[in-house]
Design a protein around this motif. Structure first.
Motif, PDB file in Angstrom:
ATOM      1  N   THR A 103       1.677  20.771 -10.754  1.00 30.98           N
ATOM      2  CA  THR A 103       2.925  20.032 -10.574  1.00 30.98           C
ATOM      3  C   THR A 103       3.296  19.191 -11.784  1.00 30.98           C
ATOM      4  O   THR A 103       4.289  18.456 -11.742  1.00 30.98           O
ATOM      5  N   ARG A 104       2.522  19.274 -12.846  1.00 31.20           N
ATOM      6  CA  ARG A 104       2.813  18.473 -14.048  1.00 31.20           C
ATOM      7  C   ARG A 104       4.187  18.834 -14.602  1.00 31.20           C
ATOM      8  O   ARG A 104       4.564  20.005 -14.649  1.00 31.20           O
ATOM      9  N   THR A 105       4.937  17.826 -15.058  1.00 32.28           N
ATOM     10  CA  THR A 105       6.294  18.064 -15.518  1.00 32.28           C
ATOM     11  C   THR A 105       6.640  17.158 -16.691  1.00 32.28           C
ATOM     12  O   THR A 105       6.198  16.001 -16.735  1.00 32.28           O
ATOM     13  N   PRO A 106       7.436  17.663 -17.652  1.00 36.62           N
ATOM     14  CA  PRO A 106       7.895  16.799 -18.755  1.00 36.62           C
ATOM     15  C   PRO A 106       8.879  15.732 -18.293  1.00 36.62           C
ATOM     16  O   PRO A 106       9.193  14.811 -19.042  1.00 36.62           O
ATOM     17  N   LEU A 107       9.365  15.858 -17.065  1.00 40.31           N
ATOM     18  CA  LEU A 107      10.282  14.861 -16.513  1.00 40.31           C
ATOM     19  C   LEU A 107       9.533  13.691 -15.872  1.00 40.31           C
ATOM     20  O   LEU A 107      10.164  12.840 -15.239  1.00 40.31           O
ATOM     21  N   ALA A 108       8.218  13.653 -16.039  1.00 38.23           N
ATOM     22  CA  ALA A 108       7.409  12.612 -15.394  1.00 38.23           C
ATOM     23  C   ALA A 108       7.880  11.192 -15.721  1.00 38.23           C
ATOM     24  O   ALA A 108       7.971  10.361 -14.803  1.00 38.23           O
ATOM     25  N   PRO A 109       8.188  10.845 -16.982  1.00 39.35           N
ATOM     26  CA  PRO A 109       8.646   9.465 -17.241  1.00 39.35           C
ATOM     27  C   PRO A 109       9.878   9.088 -16.423  1.00 39.35           C
ATOM     28  O   PRO A 109       9.955   7.981 -15.871  1.00 39.35           O
ATOM     29  N   MET A 110      10.837  10.004 -16.350  1.00 42.67           N
ATOM     30  CA  MET A 110      12.038   9.725 -15.562  1.00 42.67           C
ATOM     31  C   MET A 110      11.694   9.586 -14.085  1.00 42.67           C
ATOM     32  O   MET A 110      12.193   8.687 -13.393  1.00 42.67           O
ATOM     33  N   CYS A 111      10.824  10.469 -13.579  1.00 38.82           N
ATOM     34  CA  CYS A 111      10.431  10.412 -12.172  1.00 38.82           C
ATOM     35  C   CYS A 111       9.706   9.108 -11.854  1.00 38.82           C
ATOM     36  O   CYS A 111       9.929   8.506 -10.793  1.00 38.82           O
ATOM     37  N   ILE A 112       8.850   8.656 -12.761  1.00 35.54           N
ATOM     38  CA  ILE A 112       8.118   7.411 -12.546  1.00 35.54           C
ATOM     39  C   ILE A 112       9.080   6.226 -12.516  1.00 35.54           C
ATOM     40  O   ILE A 112       8.991   5.341 -11.654  1.00 35.54           O
ATOM     41  N   GLY A 113      10.022   6.200 -13.453  1.00 32.82           N
ATOM     42  CA  GLY A 113      11.012   5.126 -13.457  1.00 32.82           C
ATOM     43  C   GLY A 113      11.861   5.115 -12.201  1.00 32.82           C
ATOM     44  O   GLY A 113      12.133   4.054 -11.623  1.00 32.82           O
ATOM     45  N   LEU A 114      12.277   6.298 -11.748  1.00 37.35           N
ATOM     46  CA  LEU A 114      13.072   6.381 -10.524  1.00 37.35           C
ATOM     47  C   LEU A 114      12.261   5.953  -9.306  1.00 37.35           C
ATOM     48  O   LEU A 114      12.791   5.322  -8.385  1.00 37.35           O
ATOM     49  N   ALA A 115      10.968   6.291  -9.295  1.00 35.95           N
ATOM     50  CA  ALA A 115      10.114   5.888  -8.176  1.00 35.95           C
ATOM     51  C   ALA A 115      10.038   4.368  -8.070  1.00 35.95           C
ATOM     52  O   ALA A 115      10.096   3.805  -6.962  1.00 35.95           O
ATOM     53  N   VAL A 116       9.907   3.696  -9.204  1.00 37.77           N
ATOM     54  CA  VAL A 116       9.872   2.234  -9.189  1.00 37.77           C
ATOM     55  C   VAL A 116      11.206   1.668  -8.720  1.00 37.77           C
ATOM     56  O   VAL A 116      11.258   0.729  -7.911  1.00 37.77           O
ATOM     57  N   THR A 117      12.304   2.237  -9.208  1.00 33.80           N
ATOM     58  CA  THR A 117      13.626   1.760  -8.795  1.00 33.80           C
ATOM     59  C   THR A 117      13.819   1.896  -7.290  1.00 33.80           C
ATOM     60  O   THR A 117      14.257   0.953  -6.619  1.00 33.80           O
ATOM     61  N   VAL A 118      13.488   3.061  -6.760  1.00 38.76           N
ATOM     62  CA  VAL A 118      13.634   3.294  -5.316  1.00 38.76           C
ATOM     63  C   VAL A 118      12.734   2.348  -4.525  1.00 38.76           C
ATOM     64  O   VAL A 118      13.145   1.783  -3.498  1.00 38.76           O
ATOM     65  N   ALA A 119      11.512   2.149  -4.979  1.00 43.40           N
ATOM     66  CA  ALA A 119      10.573   1.291  -4.258  1.00 43.40           C
ATOM     67  C   ALA A 119      11.054  -0.153  -4.220  1.00 43.40           C
ATOM     68  O   ALA A 119      10.939  -0.825  -3.184  1.00 43.40           O
ATOM     69  N   ILE A 179       0.835  -1.204   0.000  1.00 40.95           N
ATOM     70  CA  ILE A 179       0.000   0.000   0.000  1.00 40.95           C
ATOM     71  C   ILE A 179       0.868   1.253   0.000  1.00 40.95           C
ATOM     72  O   ILE A 179       0.638   2.191  -0.781  1.00 40.95           O
ATOM     73  N   VAL A 180       1.893   1.277   0.846  1.00 42.51           N
ATOM     74  CA  VAL A 180       2.736   2.472   0.945  1.00 42.51           C
ATOM     75  C   VAL A 180       3.568   2.662  -0.317  1.00 42.51           C
ATOM     76  O   VAL A 180       3.649   3.775  -0.865  1.00 42.51           O
ATOM     77  N   LEU A 181       4.209   1.596  -0.799  1.00 46.87           N
ATOM     78  CA  LEU A 181       5.036   1.707  -2.002  1.00 46.87           C
ATOM     79  C   LEU A 181       4.192   2.078  -3.218  1.00 46.87           C
ATOM     80  O   LEU A 181       4.606   2.905  -4.046  1.00 46.87           O
ATOM     81  N   SER A 182       3.008   1.475  -3.327  1.00 40.74           N
ATOM     82  CA  SER A 182       2.122   1.807  -4.447  1.00 40.74           C
ATOM     83  C   SER A 182       1.622   3.242  -4.344  1.00 40.74           C
ATOM     84  O   SER A 182       1.474   3.927  -5.365  1.00 40.74           O
ATOM     85  N   SER A 183       1.364   3.701  -3.117  1.00 43.78           N
ATOM     86  CA  SER A 183       0.941   5.095  -2.934  1.00 43.78           C
ATOM     87  C   SER A 183       2.040   6.055  -3.372  1.00 43.78           C
ATOM     88  O   SER A 183       1.768   7.093  -3.984  1.00 43.78           O
ATOM     89  N   PHE A 184       3.266   5.713  -3.056  1.00 42.61           N
ATOM     90  CA  PHE A 184       4.407   6.526  -3.488  1.00 42.61           C
ATOM     91  C   PHE A 184       4.457   6.611  -5.011  1.00 42.61           C
ATOM     92  O   PHE A 184       4.579   7.697  -5.597  1.00 42.61           O
ATOM     93  N   LEU A 185       4.345   5.461  -5.677  1.00 43.77           N
ATOM     94  CA  LEU A 185       4.368   5.445  -7.140  1.00 43.77           C
ATOM     95  C   LEU A 185       3.196   6.222  -7.721  1.00 43.77           C
ATOM     96  O   LEU A 185       3.364   7.040  -8.640  1.00 43.77           O
ATOM     97  N   LEU A 186       2.002   5.995  -7.190  1.00 46.55           N
ATOM     98  CA  LEU A 186       0.815   6.671  -7.710  1.00 46.55           C
ATOM     99  C   LEU A 186       0.864   8.174  -7.467  1.00 46.55           C
ATOM    100  O   LEU A 186       0.396   8.958  -8.302  1.00 46.55           O
ATOM    101  N   LEU A 187       1.435   8.583  -6.356  1.00 44.19           N
ATOM    102  CA  LEU A 187       1.580  10.011  -6.092  1.00 44.19           C
ATOM    103  C   LEU A 187       2.502  10.654  -7.127  1.00 44.19           C
ATOM    104  O   LEU A 187       2.211  11.740  -7.639  1.00 44.19           O
ATOM    105  N   VAL A 188       3.590   9.983  -7.450  1.00 41.14           N
ATOM    106  CA  VAL A 188       4.503  10.496  -8.483  1.00 41.14           C
ATOM    107  C   VAL A 188       3.793  10.573  -9.829  1.00 41.14           C
ATOM    108  O   VAL A 188       3.910  11.575 -10.554  1.00 41.14           O
ATOM    109  N   VAL A 189       3.050   9.524 -10.171  1.00 40.85           N
ATOM    110  CA  VAL A 189       2.348   9.507 -11.464  1.00 40.85           C
ATOM    111  C   VAL A 189       1.310  10.622 -11.537  1.00 40.85           C
ATOM    112  O   VAL A 189       1.275  11.402 -12.502  1.00 40.85           O
ATOM    113  N   CYS A 190       0.451  10.709 -10.534  1.00 39.95           N
ATOM    114  CA  CYS A 190      -0.662  11.663 -10.585  1.00 39.95           C
ATOM    115  C   CYS A 190      -0.196  13.107 -10.454  1.00 39.95           C
ATOM    116  O   CYS A 190      -0.696  13.997 -11.161  1.00 39.95           O
ATOM    117  N   MET A 191       0.764  13.362  -9.599  1.00 37.08           N
ATOM    118  CA  MET A 191       1.263  14.719  -9.451  1.00 37.08           C
ATOM    119  C   MET A 191       2.110  15.133 -10.648  1.00 37.08           C
ATOM    120  O   MET A 191       2.141  16.303 -11.033  1.00 37.08           O
TER     121      MET A 191
END
Length: 250
Positions: A172-188, A153-165
């Motif tokens: 907070t929308r950013t063109p760096l979103a793909p990189m941020c999403i990939g990094l979020a998965v790596t960290v998780a 639940i916590v790890l998925s919330s972290f990923l979903l927060l990065v995706v949605c924000m």
């Protein structure tokens, strides 16, 4: 003679054409199918080919990089979800029409089976058996379930927060979103892989489970991410979303 010339010189304002039904309904589902298949193929293969010397680093990097790249190249077609929980969260924030939610889920689950099947086809059979086909096997006893469920639940919330924000919330929308999403998965995966496997994606769990027929504690990898999608959707709509997101409640 001036009349016809004036008519020819007039600017005709045309309404923007609506997207073709294929681009509006079929292409996004195909992109979700393809992206999910590629992501899960890379992820499962990284698990199957992991020698164990690198710990969780190899699976973490493979999952994160694969997801970031697929989101970058296919995101403009479908949004680059490749995850039923992400589709649910985005739908709650009006980033995906409700009528497309079930088609997205079906495309993602089919993509998961294709990706896991391709990983089985290219991996040595002995490694496939030893790693349960890349299925999530971090939970081995009932007493581990509460910790694993909370971790999911916590790890998925972290990923979903990065995706949605990063992709939905206007402020907070950013063109760096793909990189941020990939990094979020790596960290998780690096942080929580030893607790629950850090799945965060029901399609990632479902595909290998089908191919390897491995269903131990499978429900955890559905319940955790889906609960996280509801939590993050409520968080943005009630508290931290921008005005347009929060106005959806009115």
């Amino acid at each position: 003679m001036a009349g016809p010339c004036l008519v020819l010189d007039m600017e005709v304002t045309q309404k923007p054409s609506r997207p073709h039904w294929y681009e509006q309904h079929v292409q996004p589902c195909l992109a979700e199918l393809l992206g999910t298949a590629l992501f899960i193929f890379m992820g499962c293969l990284a698990v199957l080919e992991d020698s164990g010397d690198t710990g969780r680093l190899q699976p973490a990097l493979a999952h994160g990089l694969a997801l970031g790249v697929t989101v970058a190249v296919l995101g403009d077609i479908s949004g680059g979800h490749f995850n039923p929980a992400v589709s649910l969260g985005v739908c709650l924030l009006r980033g995906l029409h409700m009528t497309m939610l079930i088609p997205y889920w079906l495309s993602q689950l089919c993509g998961g089976m294709i990706g896991a099947g391709l990983a089985k086809a290219v991996a040595p059979s002995e490694r496939f058996r030893n790693a349960s086909g890349g299925a999530l096997g971090a939970i081995t006893a009932d007493e581990q379930v509460p910790a694993a469920l909370v971790a999911e639940i916590v790890l998925s919330s972290f990923l979903l927060l990065v995706v949605c924000m990063g992709t939905i919330n206007g402020r907070t929308r950013t063109p760096l979103a793909p990189m941020c999403i990939g990094l979020a998965v790596t960290v998780a995966v690096l942080a929580g892989g030893g607790v629950s496997g850090a799945c965060m994606n029901p399609a990632r769990a479902f595909g290998p489970a089908i191919v390897a027929n491995y269903w131990d504690y499978h429900w955890v990898y559905w319940a955790g991410p889906m609960v996280a999608a509801l939590l993050v959707g409520a968080l943005l709509r009630l508290l931290i979303g921008d005005q347009a997101t929060r106005l959806f409640l009115k």
